[in-house]
Scaffold this active site. Structure first.
Site, short mmCIF file in Angstrom:
data_model
loop_
_atom_site.label_atom_id
_atom_site.label_comp_id
_atom_site.label_asym_id
_atom_site.label_seq_id
_atom_site.Cartn_x
_atom_site.Cartn_y
_atom_site.Cartn_z
N LYS A 1 0.95 -0.95 -0.26
CA LYS A 1 -0.01 -0.66 -0.09
C LYS A 1 0.88 1.34 0.48
O LYS A 1 1.62 1.14 0.85
CB LYS A 1 -0.91 -0.48 1.37
CG LYS A 1 -2.55 0.53 1.18
CD LYS A 1 -2.81 0.66 2.26
CE LYS A 1 -4.21 1.21 2.61
NZ LYS A 1 -5.02 1.05 3.86
O1 G3P Z 1 -8.34 2.55 5.39
C1 G3P Z 1 -8.85 3.36 5.80
C2 G3P Z 1 -9.19 3.75 7.08
O2 G3P Z 1 -8.69 3.31 7.59
C3 G3P Z 1 -9.57 4.58 7.27
O3 G3P Z 1 -11.15 5.02 7.97
O4 G3P Z 1 -12.80 5.01 9.35
O5 G3P Z 1 -10.78 6.09 9.87
O6 G3P Z 1 -11.59 7.04 8.10
P1 G3P Z 1 -11.50 5.95 8.89
#
Ligand code: G3P
Length: 177
Positions: free
Chosen positions: A83
């Site tokens: 990634k």
């Molecule tokens: O993979 C992306 C993710 O971990 C971000 O999620 O919910 O922190 O915006 P969030």
């Protein structure tokens, strides 16, 4: 449609794997840091639990560092997807790693034009951040639909991994798109 768990917690992953419905796992440096364990050891454990793409993110910000880390991570297991962040250095690294046959998940995508660049660089998948856009008052799901259309327009094989999913409604709309 595939379903990925976004966590580095092996207990959560095991629970998901037991359901038999999980296609892969995505991790990021914050999720890995929360667990306080050796990154590679954790990745190997995850790879043994879920037989599918497991995203492991680089922490370098320059392409040479990302390439080096990416090659190293790809050696951990055949299911590792490297990634990298969607920045110019990340796109350079994607091009190189993809040319070497390493699958790359280009993350932190916030626009269809960024997604277009990721596909042109040879990304195996792109991760648009739905919830983070919603947080800013922008419709994150619109981005998924736009990217689908752009990729279809030009026949890009890059997969779209709807990330920063926050609700079942996000899942419904992603499935429809
Ligand atoms: O993979 C992306 C993710 O971990 C971000 O999620 O919910 O922190 O915006 P969030």
């Amino acid at each position: 449609m595939q379903i990925y768990l976004d966590t580095a917690n092996v207990k959560e992953i095991q629970e998901g794997a037991n359901l038999g419905l999980i296609d892969g796992v995505t991790t990021n440096p914050s999720l890995v840091a929360k667990e306080g364990r050796s990154f590679k050891e954790m990745l190997l454990e995850i790879c043994k639990m879920v037989d599918g793409p497991i995203s492991a993110e680089v922490v370098g910000v320059e392409s040479e560092a990302m390439i080096k880390e990416g090659r190293d991570l790809a050696k951990v297991h055949k299911n590792i997807v490297v990634k990298v962040p969607l920045i110019p250095e990340g796109l350079r690294a994607t091009k190189k790693l993809a040319a070497e046959g390493i699958r790359v998940n280009v993350t932190l995508c916030f626009s269809p034009t960024q997604a277009l660049l990721a596909a042109k660089a040879g990304a195996w998948c792109v991760s648009p951040f739905i919830g983070r856009l919603d947080d800013k008052g922008v419709d994150g799901m619109e981005l998924i639909r736009d990217i689908r259309r752009v990729y279809d327009n030009y026949g890009f094989a890059t997969n779209i991994l709807a990330a920063s999913i926050r609700s079942p409604e996000h899942v419904r709309q992603a499935a429809l798109a």
